[in-house]
Scaffold this active site. Structure first.
Site, short mmCIF file in Angstrom:
data_model
loop_
_atom_site.label_atom_id
_atom_site.label_comp_id
_atom_site.label_asym_id
_atom_site.label_seq_id
_atom_site.Cartn_x
_atom_site.Cartn_y
_atom_site.Cartn_z
N SER A 7 0.85 -1.20 0.00
CA SER A 7 0.00 0.00 0.00
C SER A 7 0.88 1.24 0.00
O SER A 7 1.58 1.52 0.98
CB SER A 7 -0.91 0.01 1.24
OG SER A 7 -1.53 1.28 1.34
N HIS A 32 -1.12 -1.49 -4.07
CA HIS A 32 -2.43 -1.11 -3.56
C HIS A 32 -2.47 0.41 -3.45
O HIS A 32 -1.61 1.03 -2.81
CB HIS A 32 -2.62 -1.77 -2.20
CG HIS A 32 -3.92 -1.52 -1.53
ND1 HIS A 32 -5.04 -2.28 -1.78
CD2 HIS A 32 -4.29 -0.60 -0.61
CE1 HIS A 32 -6.05 -1.84 -1.03
NE2 HIS A 32 -5.61 -0.81 -0.30
N HIS A 65 -8.25 1.01 -4.32
CA HIS A 65 -9.22 0.89 -3.22
C HIS A 65 -9.90 2.24 -3.06
O HIS A 65 -9.31 3.18 -2.53
CB HIS A 65 -8.43 0.47 -1.97
CG HIS A 65 -9.24 0.44 -0.71
ND1 HIS A 65 -8.66 0.31 0.54
CD2 HIS A 65 -10.59 0.48 -0.48
CE1 HIS A 65 -9.59 0.31 1.46
NE2 HIS A 65 -10.77 0.42 0.88
N MET A 136 -11.75 -5.15 5.48
CA MET A 136 -11.01 -4.13 6.22
C MET A 136 -10.79 -4.61 7.65
O MET A 136 -11.75 -4.92 8.36
CB MET A 136 -11.78 -2.80 6.26
CG MET A 136 -11.79 -2.00 4.96
SD MET A 136 -10.16 -1.69 4.22
CE MET A 136 -9.31 -0.77 5.51
N ASP A 174 -6.87 -5.84 4.63
CA ASP A 174 -6.24 -4.52 4.60
C ASP A 174 -6.33 -3.86 5.97
O ASP A 174 -7.44 -3.57 6.45
CB ASP A 174 -6.97 -3.66 3.54
CG ASP A 174 -6.34 -2.29 3.33
OD1 ASP A 174 -5.31 -1.99 3.95
OD2 ASP A 174 -6.92 -1.53 2.53
N SER A 197 2.41 0.31 6.28
CA SER A 197 3.49 0.67 7.20
C SER A 197 4.51 -0.45 7.35
O SER A 197 5.71 -0.17 7.47
CB SER A 197 2.91 1.09 8.56
OG SER A 197 1.99 0.15 9.04
#
Ligand code: DX5
Ligand code: ZN
Length: 228
Positions: A7, A32, A65, A136, A174, A197
């Site tokens: 991400s 992502h 997304h 999520m 995610d 992260s």
């Protein structure tokens, strides 16, 4: 087969192309891309021009997304910008069936996302239409949040429903996918692991991606091989 979707939300945006490429070199096979509108979620990110730039420097699938209200209005421009997968939130779509068909009509793989407070069963009617279901495991809007453990049960239930109905969708997760959570997430049945992260925060995305995949593969799962 698992794969890592890095991400870019946690990347250094001044060096976006290089950071994305480093994550791919570390084993990410999907990028992502989190799109936020300041309404559906309390944060803002990027729009189609940045996505188009990323498309020019990377060949891996771009997983878009959409955390936005009125996603139908923006699906054509993100498709035009070159994304491969587009997922929309069940909570943001009044006519979800129509929206998923719209995504497919623009040549992209449709996905549906559910927030932590949304139960699986609301997806019953659309599961045959989607390429992926994104669970999520944090409330959307920000990177670096803590994994919500009840998401594991949702992943397990989705895998069972898929088997019992003979469906093909992939299961993506995610939020809070980190070195210490990834093994249980994979064991629950997640196949596409979104991580921001864990990949980017230490400033070495190649190593961050490599280490996270190593922890995931430690479960006995195998990873989608890197394109050469
Ligand atoms: C959050 C986004 C995520 C985010 C995850 O709303 O959808 O994709 O980047 O960040 P981490 O992996 O740091 O939890
Ligand atoms: Zn996301």
């Amino acid at each position: 087969m698992i794969e890592l979707a890095a991400s870019i939300l946690s990347a250094d945006f001044a060096r976006l192309g290089a950071e994305a490429q480093a994550a791919v070199e570390g084993g990410a096979t999907v990028l992502h891309v989190d799109i936020m509108d300041g309404h559906f979620v309390p944060n803002l990110t990027i729009g189609p021009p940045v996505v188009a730039s990323l498309r020019r420097v990377s060949r891996v699938p771009l997983d878009c997304h959409l955390m936005i209200e009125h996603p139908d209005e923006f699906i054509p421009v993100f498709a035009e910008a070159g994304v491969d997968w587009i997922s929309v939130h069940q909570e943001a779509c009044t006519h979800l069936d129509r929206t998923l068909h719209l995504i497919a009509s623009h040549g992209c793989k449709p996905g549906v996302v559910i927030n932590p407070a949304t139960p699986i069963h609301v997806l019953d009617e659309v599961l045959p239409l989607v390429h992926h279901v994104l669970v999520m495991s944090v409330n959307p809007g920000f990177g670096g949040q803590t994994f919500i453990p009840s998401s594991l049960q949702k992943i397990e239930t989705l895998a069972k429903v898929r088997d019992s109905r003979g469906l093909q969708f992939r299961i993506e997760v995610d939020g809070g996918v980190h070195h210490d959570t990834v093994a249980t997430i994979v064991r629950a049945g997640a196949e596409i692991l979104v991580a921001g992260s864990a990949v980017f925060e230490e400033g070495n995305p190649r190593e961050g991606a490599r280490r996270l995949l190593e922890s995931a593969i430690g479960t006995g799962a195998s990873a989608v091989p890197l394109e050469t």
